[in-house]
Design a protein around this motif. Structure first.
Motif, mmCIF file in Angstrom:
data_model
loop_
_atom_site.group_PDB
_atom_site.id
_atom_site.type_symbol
_atom_site.label_atom_id
_atom_site.label_comp_id
_atom_site.label_asym_id
_atom_site.label_seq_id
_atom_site.Cartn_x
_atom_site.Cartn_y
_atom_site.Cartn_z
ATOM 1 N N ASP A 1 1.007 -0.938 0.011
ATOM 2 C CA ASP A 1 0.025 -0.104 -0.053
ATOM 3 C C ASP A 1 0.782 1.202 0.263
ATOM 4 N N SER A 2 0.621 2.231 -0.751
ATOM 5 C CA SER A 2 1.530 3.547 -0.903
ATOM 6 C C SER A 2 1.793 3.967 0.462
ATOM 7 N N GLU A 3 0.827 3.957 1.316
ATOM 8 C CA GLU A 3 0.917 4.920 2.581
ATOM 9 C C GLU A 3 2.106 4.173 3.629
ATOM 10 N N HIS A 4 1.787 2.552 3.506
ATOM 11 C CA HIS A 4 2.552 1.853 4.577
ATOM 12 C C HIS A 4 3.953 1.878 4.091
ATOM 13 N N ASN A 5 3.855 1.739 2.467
ATOM 14 C CA ASN A 5 5.278 1.659 2.219
ATOM 15 C C ASN A 5 6.168 2.851 2.461
ATOM 16 N N ALA A 6 5.424 3.818 2.332
ATOM 17 C CA ALA A 6 5.956 5.213 2.572
ATOM 18 C C ALA A 6 6.410 5.352 3.945
ATOM 19 N N ILE A 7 5.959 4.682 4.876
ATOM 20 C CA ILE A 7 6.064 4.751 6.296
ATOM 21 C C ILE A 7 7.462 3.804 6.548
ATOM 22 N N PHE A 8 7.460 2.677 5.721
ATOM 23 C CA PHE A 8 8.336 1.530 5.820
ATOM 24 C C PHE A 8 9.802 2.317 5.557
ATOM 25 N N GLN A 9 9.533 3.034 4.403
ATOM 26 C CA GLN A 9 10.724 4.104 3.931
ATOM 27 C C GLN A 9 11.270 5.061 4.763
ATOM 28 N N CYS A 10 10.538 5.683 5.693
ATOM 29 C CA CYS A 10 10.884 6.856 6.463
ATOM 30 C C CYS A 10 11.268 6.392 7.925
ATOM 31 N N ALA B 1 11.740 3.746 20.783
ATOM 32 C CA ALA B 1 13.412 3.648 20.704
ATOM 33 C C ALA B 1 14.043 4.335 19.411
ATOM 34 N N ALA B 2 13.253 4.235 18.467
ATOM 35 C CA ALA B 2 13.707 5.211 17.182
ATOM 36 C C ALA B 2 13.381 6.605 17.488
ATOM 37 N N GLY B 3 12.649 7.084 18.594
ATOM 38 C CA GLY B 3 12.320 8.261 18.551
ATOM 39 C C GLY B 3 11.108 8.825 17.825
ATOM 40 N N VAL B 4 10.229 7.981 17.428
ATOM 41 C CA VAL B 4 9.243 8.236 16.634
ATOM 42 C C VAL B 4 7.888 8.806 17.445
ATOM 43 N N ARG B 5 7.309 9.862 16.874
ATOM 44 C CA ARG B 5 6.411 10.659 17.855
ATOM 45 C C ARG B 5 5.165 10.378 17.144
ATOM 46 N N LYS B 6 5.079 10.325 15.616
ATOM 47 C CA LYS B 6 3.487 10.086 15.115
ATOM 48 C C LYS B 6 3.980 9.439 13.716
ATOM 49 N N LEU B 7 3.037 8.547 13.390
ATOM 50 C CA LEU B 7 2.640 7.973 12.094
ATOM 51 C C LEU B 7 1.707 8.978 11.231
ATOM 52 N N ILE B 8 1.898 9.751 10.129
ATOM 53 C CA ILE B 8 0.853 10.615 9.632
ATOM 54 C C ILE B 8 0.479 9.907 8.299
ATOM 55 N N LEU B 9 -0.600 9.244 8.021
ATOM 56 C CA LEU B 9 -1.104 8.786 6.743
ATOM 57 C C LEU B 9 -1.851 9.728 5.902
ATOM 58 N N LEU C 1 4.029 10.318 5.914
ATOM 59 C CA LEU C 1 5.079 10.773 6.742
ATOM 60 C C LEU C 1 5.119 10.393 8.129
ATOM 61 N N VAL C 2 6.459 10.457 8.669
ATOM 62 C CA VAL C 2 6.878 10.113 10.151
ATOM 63 C C VAL C 2 7.333 11.148 10.634
ATOM 64 N N GLU C 3 7.111 11.575 11.986
ATOM 65 C CA GLU C 3 7.342 12.729 12.592
ATOM 66 C C GLU C 3 8.170 12.214 13.863
ATOM 67 N N TYR C 4 9.558 12.778 14.137
ATOM 68 C CA TYR C 4 10.232 12.380 15.026
ATOM 69 C C TYR C 4 10.236 13.131 16.466
ATOM 70 N N ALA C 5 10.933 12.799 17.420
ATOM 71 C CA ALA C 5 10.764 13.451 18.538
ATOM 72 C C ALA C 5 11.832 14.991 18.574
ATOM 73 N N ASP C 6 12.724 15.049 17.443
ATOM 74 C CA ASP C 6 13.517 16.215 17.442
ATOM 75 C C ASP C 6 12.738 17.376 16.553
ATOM 76 N N GLY C 7 11.667 16.900 16.098
ATOM 77 C CA GLY C 7 10.937 18.115 15.399
ATOM 78 C C GLY C 7 10.936 17.594 13.918
ATOM 79 N N SER C 8 11.955 16.580 13.235
ATOM 80 C CA SER C 8 11.834 16.277 12.040
ATOM 81 C C SER C 8 10.739 15.417 11.705
ATOM 82 N N VAL C 9 10.268 15.821 10.357
ATOM 83 C CA VAL C 9 9.284 14.832 9.825
ATOM 84 C C VAL C 9 9.806 14.691 8.428
ATOM 85 N N LEU C 10 9.975 13.178 8.210
ATOM 86 C CA LEU C 10 10.522 12.671 6.999
ATOM 87 C C LEU C 10 9.029 12.275 6.313
#
Length: 391
Positions: free
Chosen positions: A150-159, A169-177, A253-262
């Motif tokens: 699925d394009s959305e989950h594949n995108a998260i997988f890549q990010c 542990a990876a510092g992930v704050r949020k998964l954004i579909l 998108l994936v949002e991280y604890a440091d404020g980065s969004v990939l």
């Protein structure tokens, strides 16, 4: 050289998979092609890709497939029935399984591939929604790997980090579909009373089958993807978010604890995710045109309208309830969407039926696949009773 079993070969995902495969004959060969009942198209695919085996889920079409293959001079094993597809999923001759059968029908073969330790390219979200915990357990025991297509989950997988640590542990704050909003983005409930199946299936950005197109129109497709993300990535419901992005260029998108969004971006074409999953961790040509950001010029985002499109909230409700609530949700949705496509249920009635089924059937613990199937059938019976006006 990877040898593929492609389930749902005559559908849109199957077609996109085979398009990528055809571009890389030195990397992939097709071992099995399976479809529901389209013997004509399956025979054409067999003539092109020369698999070892061709399978139709509908046994009544097996002789027709044999006749077509003989006429085309194609020699391959022919089988029929869902059990044959599950057996092929576990067959050691095929190391990669593309699970693109639509709906709950794809559950058995998906579980079989997971238990057999295959590389599982998962496009059948209903398997995760129905039996996510059991599927993840089967993957762990089988030692295989699941790559969502699925394009959305594949995108998260890549990010996400390549070593796949727990999200915290990876510092992930949020998964954004991201959601396109479907063909009715911006409309109110008052505008949707007389929606026809053809209108609901006219997706503005993607070419999809009728069932998934209706799910996109109701936002249930995004609700199912929320549930899928919970299981695939070990994400609590409260860290999964949805935004409407009408251009369908940012796939998630994936949002991280440091404020980065990939974010992962690309033209809306399933071949990107499929090429990534087929060749991972390498990258290969997919046949998709490059994204011209200067030509795009603007990317828009907005919150989903869950007052008009209630199915998204119902999916979150089922996920938070736990147990087999998501199984009940999926079963009720499949029945309601089928009734809408048949003209026996209005568009807005889809959410009403799902809500009623969830209200009538409190969630129970997931014990095993047999119990889960019984609950799935009970939810379907309840949904049909609701559609018949006997709730």
């Amino acid at each position: 050289m990877r040898t593929l079993a492609v389930f749902g070969a005559t559908g849109s995902i199957g077609g996109s998979t085979l398009d990528v495969v055809a571009r890389h004959p030195d990397r992939f060969r097709v071992g099995v092609l399976a479809a529901h009942r389209n013997s004509e198209k399956l025979a054409q695919l067999c003539a092109r890709f020369r698999p070892q085996c061709a399978i139709l889920a509908d046994p009544t079409m097996e002789n027709d497939l044999r006749r077509r293959l003989a006429s085309a001079g194609v020699e391959c094993e022919v089988q029929s029935g869902m059990a044959a597809i599950s057996e092929a999923a576990a067959d050691a001759r095929y190391d990669t399984v593309v699970a693109a059968i639509v709906g709950a029908a794809g559950l058995d073969s998906t579980l079989a591939a997971a238990r057999a330790g295959k590389r599982l390219l998962l496009a059948n979200k209903e398997s995760v929604v129905m039996a996510g915990a059991l599927l993840m357990q089967a993957l762990h025991e089988g030692g295989g790997e699941l790559i969502p297509v699925d394009s959305e989950h594949n995108a998260i997988f890549q990010c996400l980090p390549g070593e796949r640590p727990p999200l915290a542990a990876a510092g992930v704050r949020k998964l954004i579909l991201t959601a396109s909003g479907g063909p009715f983005r911006g409309r109110t409930r008052r505008d949707l009373h007389d929606i026809t199946p053809d209108q609901a299936c006219a997706h503005p950005n993607w070419s999809m089958g009728r069932k998934i197109s209706v799910d996109s129109a109701t936002l249930m497709n995004k609700g199912l993807e929320v549930i899928e993300a919970h299981h695939l990535f070990g994400a609590a419901p409260d860290i999964i978010d949805v935004v409407v992005h009408r251009q369908s260029l940012v796939h998630s998108l994936v949002e991280y604890a440091d404020g980065s969004v990939l974010a992962q971006l690309g033209n809306p074409d399933m071949r990107t995710a499929l090429a990534h999953a087929l060749a991972w961790p390498e990258r290969i040509e997919a046949g998709v045109p490059p994204l011209d950001l200067a030509a795009v010029a603007q990317l828009d985002f907005e919150p989903p309208d869950t007052t008009t499109f209630r199915c998204l909230d119902l999916a979150f409700q089922a996920l938070r309830e736990g147990g087999d609530a998501t199984t009940l949700l999926n079963a009720a949705n499949e029945v309601a969407v089928a009734a809408f496509l048949e003209g026996t249920l209005p568009f807005l009635g889809i959410a009403d039926v799902i809500e009623q089924v969830l209200a009538e059937l409190p969630a129970e613990a997931v014990v095993d696949i047999q119990t889960l199937r019984a609950r799935d059938l009970k939810a379907r019976d309840t949904a049909r009773r609701c559609i018949g006006g006997r709730c």
